[in-house]
Scaffold this active site. Structure first.
Site, PDB file in Angstrom:
ATOM      1  CG  HIS A  75      -1.621  -1.395   1.344  1.00  0.00           C
ATOM      2  ND1 HIS A  75      -2.581  -1.894   0.486  1.00  0.00           N
ATOM      3  CD2 HIS A  75      -1.398  -2.390   2.260  1.00  0.00           C
ATOM      4  CE1 HIS A  75      -2.933  -3.118   0.869  1.00  0.00           C
ATOM      5  NE2 HIS A  75      -2.225  -3.454   1.942  1.00  0.00           N
ATOM      6  CD  GLU A 113      -1.730  -3.589   5.406  1.00  0.00           C
ATOM      7  OE1 GLU A 113      -2.916  -3.359   5.092  1.00  0.00           O
ATOM      8  OE2 GLU A 113      -1.005  -4.389   4.785  1.00  0.00           O
ATOM      9  CG  HIS A 118       0.796  -6.653   2.795  1.00  0.00           C
ATOM     10  ND1 HIS A 118      -0.193  -5.907   2.205  1.00  0.00           N
ATOM     11  CD2 HIS A 118       1.736  -6.873   1.840  1.00  0.00           C
ATOM     12  CE1 HIS A 118       0.133  -5.667   0.940  1.00  0.00           C
ATOM     13  NE2 HIS A 118       1.300  -6.247   0.694  1.00  0.00           N
ATOM     14  CD  GLU A 162      -1.790  -9.899   5.113  1.00  0.00           C
ATOM     15  OE1 GLU A 162      -1.530  -8.894   5.814  1.00  0.00           O
ATOM     16  OE2 GLU A 162      -2.506  -9.868   4.100  1.00  0.00           O
TER      17      GLU A 162
HETATM   18 ZN    ZN Z   1      -2.004  -5.158   3.081  1.00  0.00          ZN
END
Ligand code: ZN
Length: 281
Positions: free
Chosen positions: A75, A112, A167, A244
């Site tokens: 992102h 995030e 992430h 993650e």
């Molecule tokens: Zn993400």
């Protein structure tokens, strides 16, 4: 990974922070290199490391000398400012998906995108200390994009020995833990499936050993899941996984994820995983 302060490394860090500028929609793809010297084709691995012994002959302070590592911090901090760009559809190798998303955030509003970028910078610094050349797909957290396809292109063009996308998840509030996302063969990435699975195992082991984050109890199987719907994995030409790092919507995970102390531990664990993977075990 021991930390060492020196003018040499300080100089590198200054070089990195000053060598990247944001490229918005339509801007040219650009690899942001944090290298002490340019990569020389065909010479990524010193001959002494190709002897089949599996030994890493360089000293413990530079276990990644001669190696290139790609980091994709997921992102970007201003993705929400340009929804038409972020939501346009791209081809991820199997199907269409959006260029990018805004990512998730903790209940307290810690994004995030900021987490991903902070961990990426800490990881970059650790890798540089270990002697690696490092490529980032973005060099700030106040821009938009680039699209996931372009991130894959940036890394592929740098021809790294291994790459990792960073992430944190936005899962159910009751769920905890990290998950390693691994690629599924689709043609372009056929040659990196086995090595990516091995790298994923190294990452999983390093996080369990070096951080307080457990494997996920709500996503994947013992902290691992195979995904065939992500451009970053479908289009990779180097061993690559997506991590993650925890669930930002879980209060316990969020308390860890949002602290610099935990982010440093995470970066150290990821560095250890990369050293283990590239050490040729
Ligand atoms: Zn993400």
């Amino acid at each position: 990974m021991p930390r060492r302060g020196s003018a040499y490394f300080l100089g590198l860090c200054i070089l990195i922070s000053g060598c990247g500028t944001f490229h918005g929609p339509g801007g040219p793809p650009r690899a942001i290199s944090a290298s002490a010297s340019p990569a020389v084709p065909g010479s990524k691995t010193p001959a002494s490391q190709r002897d089949g012994s599996g030994a890493v002959p360089s000293g413990p302070a530079k276990p990644l000398a001669g190696k290139t590592v790609g980091i994709d911090p997921g992102h970007n901090g201003r993705n929400e400012d340009d929804p038409s760009y972020i939501n346009h559809m791209i081809w991820n190798g199997r199907e269409e998906e959006t260029c990018d998303t805004t990512g998730t955030e903790s209940d307290d509003g810690y994004t995030e995108a900021a987490f991903n970028f902070n961990v990426a910078r800490l990881l970059r610094d650790d890798l540089l200390r270990a002697g690696a050349r490092v490529i980032l797909t973005r060099n700030s957290n106040d821009g938009v994009g680039p699209c996931v396809t372009r991130r894959a292109q940036i890394l592929n063009r740098a021809d790294p020995d291994v790459a990792i996308a960073i992430h944190a998840d936005g899962g159910p509030a009751w769920g905890r833990g990290f998950t390693v996302l691994e690629p599924v063969a689709d043609g372009p990435n056929d040659k990196i499936i086995k090595s990516s699975v091995r790298f994923g195992g190294d990452v999983r082991s390093a996080l369990l050993a070096g951080t307080q984050m457990p494997e996920s109890d709500y996503y994947g199987d013992h902290g691992v899941i195979f995904r065939d719907d992500l451009a970053g994995l479908n289009l990779a030409s180097e061993p690559k996984i997506l991590i993650e790092c925890g669930n930002m919507r879980n209060a316990t995970d969020a308390r860890l994820l949002t602290t610099t102390r935990f982010q440093r531990r995470l970066a150290a664990a990821l560095t250890a995983a990369i050293v283990a993977f590239l050490g040729g075990r």
